[in-house]
Write an enzyme that holds these catalytic residues in place. Structure first.
Site, mmCIF file in Angstrom:
data_model
loop_
_atom_site.group_PDB
_atom_site.id
_atom_site.type_symbol
_atom_site.label_atom_id
_atom_site.label_comp_id
_atom_site.label_asym_id
_atom_site.label_seq_id
_atom_site.Cartn_x
_atom_site.Cartn_y
_atom_site.Cartn_z
ATOM 1 C CE LYS A 11 78.829 -4.316 108.256
ATOM 2 N NZ LYS A 11 78.754 -5.356 107.202
ATOM 3 C CB SER A 48 80.962 -3.830 104.325
ATOM 4 O OG SER A 48 80.018 -4.791 104.776
ATOM 5 C CB SER A 99 80.495 -7.910 104.384
ATOM 6 O OG SER A 99 80.604 -7.043 103.288
HETATM 7 N N1 GLN Z 1 82.004 -6.526 98.909
HETATM 8 C C1 GLN Z 1 80.649 -6.836 98.567
HETATM 9 C C2 GLN Z 1 79.938 -5.582 98.122
HETATM 10 O O1 GLN Z 1 80.585 -4.613 97.999
HETATM 11 C C3 GLN Z 1 79.949 -7.479 99.711
HETATM 12 C C4 GLN Z 1 79.462 -6.529 100.732
HETATM 13 C C5 GLN Z 1 78.756 -7.190 101.864
HETATM 14 O O2 GLN Z 1 78.811 -8.412 102.012
HETATM 15 N N2 GLN Z 1 78.069 -6.390 102.628
HETATM 16 O O3 GLN Z 1 78.774 -5.562 97.904
#
Ligand code: GLN
Length: 503
Positions: A80, A155, A179
């Site tokens: 990532k 994400s 994420s």
């Molecule tokens: N979808 C969640 C957010 O928008 C989690 C994001 C993540 O785990 N980085 O914060």
């Protein structure tokens, strides 16, 4: 000769060790698969072909000299783009860091390299990991390999998509509120968020430091176990103060029977109005697959879980506001030219460098931490955190793992989530796990009858019982395989065997 996507990471490492093919041939096959699949998927932000070929040449030279090879010898991996890797940029999919060259290599990345993996590239993500669809990337969207009109989740959407498209067998992601688990579920791959502290975050750009955790994606539980062993075998990382040492015995314990283990279900969640019928049906299948193997199901409750989203969207933005303050155009990040004062430069650099969601989160965080406001939101959110952690403790006194959805629906279409809060609400089933710091893993259980898209079950386990959790995940995978329903281990149709023959 096989196509690269027909082999698991374990098979690639074994093939390289035996000399069936060289690490260099594996890299070429992976790059070839990427060249033919990326136009549709766009999982990557950068392909580090030279670095991969150099690394593979080192592995091949070691083998020629008869030196021992690592667990991931010659296995192509993707990272990532919030993970530092010398020789690549680390952009966090943000204009703010578009030209930022990694000054050092993150521990999680280094550990995979130490195990002999070859770094193929950096994957797309929501900007600074804010989001659940990878749509907030400043650069481009990533298509879900099962249907490129749908999102891969987020994400860590690029990492999940790269694995689902068969471009790489293993990728790393980070999970602050879901994420890893949510994109894994959307893309039909396995994704694990280890217990907070199990994998070092040193060199991973911070979002919410009390929530962030790094973990692997793979097409099967075995590859995830392999990656976990490589990640933890070096022991505690003194460069991440929350890092803890756990034994590198994920593979060893994987096939042990699960008979007599107890798995908890939360009735109110299974009945939740947000849950789609096909996800509910998939969870019934998952339950049956575990029951056949002697797992006992018990009813448990997490009474404060409904407050998890509210607490997360206070704690997360507050921590993000603090962590992202360094991107001011002076210490780090894009610098706007021709400003008369420092204040103007900071304001204009940040206004240009950050996208809408990153701004929203930081403004929210700044507000929540303001004096007077703090007591109304941040303090109660921490109290909710304590209650949720206590709920889990009580639940795990009665069971070894919990079975719950990873996401309320299958992957949605681009633009379908019309408001940010609609997207936030969909994190209902993943967030509480980060709040409590427990382990969680998403395992594909089949295709939805309505959407024809992959659907996963999520297993959550108590902190530092990650090995047992992955064993239950393997049992679940085995059970759905036996029932002929799984999409685990498979590449998304339409992408399998597109380029990438291992010569
Ligand atoms: N979808 C969640 C957010 O928008 C989690 C994001 C993540 O785990 N980085 O914060």
């Amino acid at each position: 000769m096989p196509y690269i996507d027909e082999l698991s990471a374990a098979e690639i490492a074994a093939g390289v060790a035996r000399g069936d093919f060289s690490a260099t041939e594996v890299v070429r096959a992976s790059l070839d698969a990427i060249a033919s699949r990326e136009p549709d998927v766009q999982a990557f932000l950068q392909i580090s072909a030279d670095l991969a070929l150099q690394t593979a040449a080192v592995t091949d030279a070691r083998r020629a000299k008869g030196e021992p090879l690592g667990l991931l010898a010659g296995v192509p991996v993707a990272f990532k783009d919030n993970m530092q890797l010398v020789g690549t940029r680390t952009t966090c999919a943000s204009r703010m860091l578009e030209h930022f060259e990694s000054p050092f290599t993150a521990t999680c990345v280094q550990r995979l390299l130490d195990a002999g993996a070859t770094p193929i590239g950096k994957t797309n993500m929501d900007e600074f990991a804010f989001g659940s669809s990878t749509e907030s990337s400043a650069f481009h969207r990533t298509g879900n390999p099962w249907d490129t009109q749908r999102v891969p989740g987020g994400s860590s959407g690029g990492s999940a998509a790269a694995v689902a498209a068969g471009e790489v067998p293993i990728a790393l992601g980070s999970d602050t509120g879901g994420s890893i688990r949510q994109p894994a579920s959307f893309c039909g791959v396995v994704g694990m968020k280890p217990t907070y502290g199990v994998v070092s975050r040193y060199g991973v750009v911070a979002f919410g430091s009390s929530l962030d955790q790094v973990g692997p994606f793979g097409r099967c539980v075995c590859d995830v176990a392999l990656a976990m062993d490589a990640l933890v075998v070096g022991g505690r990382d003194p460069l991440d103060s929350m890092s803890q040492s756990v034994p590198a015995s994920f593979r060893e314990q994987l096939e042990e029977p699960v008979e007599g283990m107890r798995v908890g279900v939360i009735e109110s969640l299974m009945e939740h109005e947000a849950l789609s019928a096909e996800v509910r049906a998939a969870l019934e299948d998952a339950r049956a697959a575990l029951e056949t193997q002697g797992v006992q199901f018990v009813q448990v409750a997490l009474p404060h879980m409904e407050a998890a989203i509210a607490a997360y969207y206070v704690i997360g933005p507050a921590e993000a506001f603090s962590n992202l303050a360094r991107f001011d155009g002076v210490r780090f990040g894009y610098q706007e030219p021709d400003c008369a004062t420092l204040a103007e430069q900071t304001a204009r650099s940040r206004a240009r460098g950050f996208g809408a969601e990153a701004k929203r989160r930081q403004l929210l965080g700044a507000y929540l931490l303001a004096s007077g406001v703090y007591d109304q939101y941040y303090y109660p959110a921490q109290q909710v955190r304590t209650l949720i952690t206590a709920d889990y403790r009580a639940a795990f006194a009665r069971c070894d793992a919990l079975l719950l959805p990873a996401a309320p629906t299958a992957a949605f279409r681009f633009g379908e989530m019309s408001t940010p809060t609609q997207m936030y609400a969909a994190d209902l089933f993943t967030i509480s796990n980060n709040i409590a710091g427990n382990a969680g893993v998403s395992v594909p259980v089949g295709l939805g009858k309505t959407s024809c898209m992959p659907i996963a079950a999520q297993l959550q386990g108590p902190a530092f019982k990650d090995h047992a959790l992955l064993r239950v995940a393997r049992a679940l995978e085995r059970g759905v395989e036996d029932a002929g329903r799984t999409c685990s281990g498979t590449v998304a149709p339409g992408f399998a065997r597109m380029g990438g023959v291992l010569a």
